[in-house]
Scaffold this active site. Structure first.
Site, PDB file in Angstrom:
ATOM      1  N   ASN A   1       0.898  -1.110  -0.118  1.00 32.84           N
ATOM      2  CA  ASN A   1      -0.051  -0.054   0.135  1.00 32.84           C
ATOM      3  C   ASN A   1       0.876   1.277   0.103  1.00 32.84           C
ATOM      4  O   ASN A   1       0.288   2.309   0.341  1.00 32.84           O
ATOM      5  CB  ASN A   1      -0.966   0.023   1.180  1.00 32.84           C
ATOM      6  CG  ASN A   1      -0.438   0.329   2.468  1.00 32.84           C
ATOM      7  OD1 ASN A   1       1.205  -0.128   2.511  1.00 32.84           O
ATOM      8  ND2 ASN A   1      -0.890   0.377   3.619  1.00 32.84           N
TER       9      ASN A   1
ATOM     10  N   HIS B   1       3.530   1.813   1.967  1.00 33.03           N
ATOM     11  CA  HIS B   1       4.129   2.273   3.497  1.00 33.03           C
ATOM     12  C   HIS B   1       5.630   1.899   3.249  1.00 33.03           C
ATOM     13  O   HIS B   1       6.128   1.206   2.694  1.00 33.03           O
ATOM     14  CB  HIS B   1       3.308   1.670   4.583  1.00 33.03           C
ATOM     15  CG  HIS B   1       3.477   0.206   4.531  1.00 33.03           C
ATOM     16  ND1 HIS B   1       2.614  -0.523   5.184  1.00 33.03           N
ATOM     17  CD2 HIS B   1       4.620  -0.481   4.509  1.00 33.03           C
ATOM     18  CE1 HIS B   1       3.141  -1.858   5.542  1.00 33.03           C
ATOM     19  NE2 HIS B   1       4.419  -1.866   4.861  1.00 33.03           N
TER      20      HIS B   1
ATOM     21  N   GLU C   1       1.525   3.959   7.595  1.00 35.52           N
ATOM     22  CA  GLU C   1       0.176   3.871   7.123  1.00 35.52           C
ATOM     23  C   GLU C   1      -0.447   5.053   6.391  1.00 35.52           C
ATOM     24  O   GLU C   1       0.269   5.866   6.602  1.00 35.52           O
ATOM     25  CB  GLU C   1      -0.844   3.061   7.863  1.00 35.52           C
ATOM     26  CG  GLU C   1      -0.281   1.445   8.439  1.00 35.52           C
ATOM     27  CD  GLU C   1       0.057   0.612   7.596  1.00 35.52           C
ATOM     28  OE1 GLU C   1       0.107   0.823   6.389  1.00 35.52           O
ATOM     29  OE2 GLU C   1      -0.471  -0.598   7.762  1.00 35.52           O
TER      30      GLU C   1
HETATM   31  C1  GLP Z   1       6.379  -4.605   6.416  1.00 39.37           C
HETATM   32  C2  GLP Z   1       7.414  -3.925   6.830  1.00 39.37           C
HETATM   33  C3  GLP Z   1       7.956  -2.917   5.892  1.00 39.37           C
HETATM   34  C4  GLP Z   1       8.329  -3.712   4.784  1.00 39.37           C
HETATM   35  C5  GLP Z   1       7.293  -4.267   4.034  1.00 39.37           C
HETATM   36  C6  GLP Z   1       7.521  -5.207   2.744  1.00 39.37           C
HETATM   37  O1  GLP Z   1       5.160  -4.167   6.404  1.00 39.37           O
HETATM   38  N1  GLP Z   1       7.020  -3.179   7.995  1.00 39.37           N
HETATM   39  O2  GLP Z   1       8.984  -2.393   6.423  1.00 39.37           O
HETATM   40  O3  GLP Z   1       8.923  -2.746   3.883  1.00 39.37           O
HETATM   41  O4  GLP Z   1       6.812  -5.220   5.062  1.00 39.37           O
HETATM   42  O5  GLP Z   1       7.699  -6.537   2.896  1.00 39.37           O
HETATM   43  P1  GLP Z   1       8.124  -7.461   1.708  1.00 39.37           P
HETATM   44  O6  GLP Z   1       9.495  -7.097   1.344  1.00 39.37           O
HETATM   45  O7  GLP Z   1       7.693  -8.683   2.375  1.00 39.37           O
HETATM   46  O8  GLP Z   1       7.206  -7.133   0.568  1.00 39.37           O
END
Ligand code: GLP
Length: 266
Positions: free
Chosen positions: A136, A138, A143
């Protein structure tokens, strides 16, 4: 902002690890901002491999993680502290006392957040911040509509994020904590250098909106357009919807610092 587009996720992991290793070599007591998530796993694997190969010394490096779930103990395998121990901290010669992850079990969560900000300041600020991108948009757990000047605080998690992160919680989004402690967008913008690492076609649309779309509070990654020194390292799949991608490619090929890395990685 430099956008480096590489053929595969493996190239992305190698380049990112190489860059972190170089920063550690240049400043042995580097303050490294760490991120979690699937994208980071391969990066930490590569960093561990590099540290073995080149006898990289992490003994003075200080780390600060972006975020942690509220209500999850550090010993719990679903916590980000546990993730970091498993993927990086226990595999290189980092001093545990130099590693910082917010304490999601703190009795006074607001005091914990304040103390976290103070600890970052006392360390001299973050030299290099690693960042993943939530689907999304973030960064950390900031958020939609997190203030661009926000600091470390308790943040309720969006339903979308709880779905995205359900894997670690038996696949049940309802089992994912409802809140987390996260560095604020302002905390992230204060880092002296940031690396946004994004791979996979499923991130292509949100990456394009983050980098090329207007700066909007509902996509907190758009705030990185204000960062003084942010590099984006991405694979072709995640870069596929970037409108100006040929320009970024050309631009990077003219910058000696990236040319050297690219010669080495490709
Ligand atoms: C979580 C973490 C973020 C991270 C995101 C992406 O939400 N809080 O800091 O960037 O996951 O995750 P992934 O790399 O598994 O797509």
């Amino acid at each position: 902002m430099d956008i480096v587009i590489l053929p595969t996720a493996e190239h992305v992991e190698r380049l990112t690890a190489r860059l972190v290793a170089d920063r550690v070599r240049a400043k042995p007591n580097l303050v490294l901002g760490c991120a979690t998530g699937r994208t980071m796993e391969g990066i930490y694997d590569q960093l561990v491999a590099l540290s073995e190969q080149d006898a990289l010394d992490f003994s003075q490096v200080r780390t600060f993680n972006l975020d942690e779930y509220v209500g999850v103990a550090s010993s719990d395998e679903r916590s980000y502290r546990h993730y970091m121990n498993r993927h990086l901290f226990s595999r290189v010669n980092l001093n545990e006392g130099n590693t910082h992850v917010p304490n999601g079990l703190a009795e006074d969560l607001d005091a914990e957040c304040e103390a976290y900000e103070a600890a970052i300041l006392a360390a001299g600020g973050i030299d290099l911040q690693l960042l993943g991108l939530g689907s999304n948009g973030h960064i950390g757990f900031n958020e939609p509509l997190s203030g661009f000047q926000s600091r470390t605080r308790v943040q309720p998690l969006a339903p979308h994020t709880r779905e995205q992160n359900a894997g670690m919680f038996g696949g049940d989004p309802e089992a994912v904590p409802t809140t987390a402690i996260t560095m604020g967008v302002g905390t992230i913008l204060d880092s002296r250098e940031a690396l946004l690492v994004v791979t996979g076609e499923h991130k292509a649309e949100i990456l394009a909106r983050s980098l090329e779309g207007p700066v909007v509070g509902v996509i907190t990654a758009t705030a990185l357009q204000f960062h003084r020194r942010c590099h984006v390292i991405t694979d072709e799949a995640a870069a596929s919807q970037l409108e100006l991608k040929e320009f970024y490619r050309d631009e990077v090929s003219h910058l000696p610092v990236w040319r050297d890395y690219l010669d080495e990685i490709l």
